[in-house]
Design an enzyme around this catalytic site. Structure first.
Site, PDB file in Angstrom:
ATOM      1  CD  GLU A  94      -4.812  -6.526 -12.949  1.00  0.00           C
ATOM      2  OE1 GLU A  94      -4.666  -6.169 -14.120  1.00  0.00           O
ATOM      3  OE2 GLU A  94      -5.751  -6.147 -12.223  1.00  0.00           O
ATOM      4  CB  THR A 151      -4.762   1.171  -9.923  1.00  0.00           C
ATOM      5  OG1 THR A 151      -5.350   1.582 -11.103  1.00  0.00           O
ATOM      6  CG2 THR A 151      -5.823   0.432  -9.095  1.00  0.00           C
ATOM      7  CB  THR A 169      -8.916  -4.403  -6.240  1.00  0.00           C
ATOM      8  OG1 THR A 169      -7.608  -4.090  -6.700  1.00  0.00           O
ATOM      9  CG2 THR A 169      -9.513  -3.195  -5.565  1.00  0.00           C
ATOM     10  CB  SER A 201     -10.457  -3.405 -13.191  1.00  0.00           C
ATOM     11  OG  SER A 201      -9.594  -3.145 -14.279  1.00  0.00           O
ATOM     12  CE  LYS A 258      -6.010  -1.759  -4.901  1.00  0.00           C
ATOM     13  NZ  LYS A 258      -6.321  -1.471  -6.353  1.00  0.00           N
ATOM     14  CG  ASN A 302      -6.047  -6.228 -17.281  1.00  0.00           C
ATOM     15  OD1 ASN A 302      -6.576  -5.573 -16.393  1.00  0.00           O
ATOM     16  ND2 ASN A 302      -4.810  -6.696 -17.189  1.00  0.00           N
TER      17      ASN A 302
END
Lengths: 385, 385
Positions: free
Chosen positions: A261, A181, A146, A385, A170, A380
């Site tokens: 991230e 996640t 993603t 998401s 992932k 974010n």
């Protein structure tokens, strides 16, 4: 190669239209046997996505024939219609492979509350089936990405190369306790019965994925599925299999950490001399969740006061007047007072270590996290998401 | 005026050289009686600063004659030398006022691990004493500011103006459960014995400061001290005094929220129909601590999926398939599925409400937090605190 490195597995990845970018978004990993043993762990979040609700039932008998995974939508909080989509995908995969839908684990990742186009998925199953290949691991690993910037794959060999374990993962945010996640598929050609797989998987995730706490947020979709084909004909001892599995899970966890991230730093927080391993983890996690500490690391500020302020919020055994803290090996705090010069701590490099000595026992544990950066806030806040 | 509005109090604030900026950094609030009843609550952090360790002993008998507060250094993790500094300051204040050092509460705020210059403080006590005035509340409130951009003050009148309560507060980050980087001094000229003050203060902080969770970080120095002079000669009922005190504490908490470091939004998270008030607070706090949710609000994204993902990490009673969520009054999620169009939610204004209906009882609670912004990361990475 990853999940198709062990004998007895095929995989495929394809773009079926779920992602508007046109990137790969649908993956299938199939166990061709002769054994079909499996073990799976799920998110501990009580708000679970539809694929988790489905897969929790599938894995109960220890038999899994295939895992089908989509990115481009988490199928979470999508109600009964979303559950029907998950069920229908499992049925399509089962029909294509000639196995029961009840032996097909389904995983989804992407935006919560987004209803995926069922027909795209149904049609996609045929595409994936037609592309199943003994070297399809790489395509599958790419299709589950993603916000990941790279695919995460690893292979660990058993002694003498008699058997192997392959894994793909992932996850780039929402990395938190008890998985988050994060979708992981692990394959092995070792002969390992389901009960042993389960014990080994829980032991391995406890010291790897469960100690990764990128941003304290816990996902609704996390799934780690381990399938054993037995195709090598070799039965490892439980100890050697668990050790290899823990090595593989730790490697994947580090790959997730490295791609978190917007992170500038990978921070390993080690708590020494705790009264128990649980207390060592509690202390490490409290520091890993301190936004003030994480922002300080981003600013290259060796702010040990923010470390102790976090330690003080835990229930672990320690004397508040006798704590030692090191950053990158420099003991900036001894006996809860300033010690070596913080200016000696170079927080320029990406990898940072924090060591906390509780002086309360002989247990220890390491928790991994990232710094809190402008890029994290941007990623974010600018994208759902 | 604030803390000097009630009769029987004098205060002063001065710049004594602790802050390199030359701004005011030292404050004194004195109760001239005739009563000297008091109550104090401290941080629940187990790693406490030296002034907290000192003041915990001071307040035990319910008698406090003065509160002396410095910004420019938290005197935390500074060891025995730091404790001696706190003790010496209390002795100087006591000598100047002709009271015992054991009746002087000391508060400090600023960087952890920084040793303050003892002589500056000792000399500063004489300066403060010379400036004590019945209208010195404003100077005192300014002298305790750190990263605060405005001073926080409030006055609440009892019925008919027969008595009043005044308060001042500082705190702009590290705002978290059970108080955080927050120094508050509250004065009243009502006649209220120490036992009742303590009960009222705990009741008031429970629904105000304890429900403020700006960034999940808990400080080492938090202190809220309430002093009653009895100078009005009026004895309120416990109910009316507690109600006025709760109003005052809530007003100060809202001022802290409005000035939180780098925040673009003030977010009120209300949990309805919980099985208990504690569970309502737990649910609200879990959302208040979600970096993903807070970053989404900064990005003006009404991301209710991140709300439910946080709710799912709690132990509160609810049915995961039957949760409702509203943002700014728009019910974007009903029965855990998408409902009204999130595009109807305008997250432009500074004030945001999130409402979560657990459908599990009749208790409710509101927790306040801020969004996670670039400015927060900047302020907490570029400057030590």
């Amino acid at each position: 190669m990853s999940v198709t490195h062990p004998a007895g597995f095929r995989a495929a990845g394809a773009a079926v239209g779920l992602k508007s970018s046109g990137a790969k978004d649908f993956a299938l990993v199939v166990n061709d046997g002769p054994d079909f043993d499996s073990a799976t762990v799920f998110t501990s979040n009580r708000c679970k996505a539809n694929p988790v609700l489905w897969s929790e039932q599938v894995v109960k008998d220890g038999v899994v024939r295939a895992v089908v995974l989509n990115s481009g939508g988490a199928n979470c909080y999508t109600g009964p219609e979303g559950f029907l989509t998950t069920h229908r995908v499992a049925e399509e995969v089962g029909a294509a492979l000639g196995v029961g839908a009840g032996d097909v684990v389904v995983c989804s990742t992407g935006l919560i509350g987004l209803v995926n186009d069922r027909q795209l998925l149904v049609d996609g199953v045929r595409v994936l089936h037609s592309r199943l290949a003994a070297d399809g691991g790489n395509d599958a690993a790419e299709a589950i990405m993603t916000t990941d910037t790279v695919s995460k794959q690893v292979v660990v060999q058993g002694p003498g190369g008699a058997w192997s374990i392959g894994g793909m993962a992932k996850g780039a945010g929402m990395l938190a306790p008890a998985l988050a996640t994060m979708l992981v598929v692990i394959t092995t050609d070792a002969v390992v019965p389901a009960g042993q797989l389960d014990a080994s998987l829980r032991a391995a995730t406890r010291v790897s994925f469960d100690r990764l706490d990128s941003d304290g947020c816990q996902s609704t979709n996390d799934t780690v599925t381990l399938m054993a084909s037995g195709a090598s004909g070799v039965t490892p001892t439980p100890e050697e299999f668990t050790a290899a599995l823990a090595e593989l899970c730790t490697d994947l966890a580090q790959q997730l950490l490295a791609d978190a991230e917007g992170a500038d730093h990978e921070i390993a927080i080690t708590t020494l001399n705790a009264a128990s391993e649980d207390e060592a983890v509690e202390v490490g996690r409290s520091v890993a969740r301190s936004n003030l500490f994480k922002a300080a690391v981003f600013g290259k500020d060796p702010n040990w006061g923010r470390v102790l302020a976090s330690v003080g919020t835990t229930t672990a055994a320690f004397d508040p007047a006798d704590l030692d803290v090191a950053m990158n090996g420099v003991w900036v705090c001894r006996h809860s007072t300033p010690a070596e010069d913080p200016a000696l701590v170079d927080l320029g490099p990406r990898k940072v270590t924090v060591t906390i000595d509780l002086k309360a026992g002989d247990a220890e544990a390491t928790v991994w996290t990232n710094d809190l950066t402008h890029a994290y806030v941007h990623e974010n806040s600018a994208y759902s998401s």
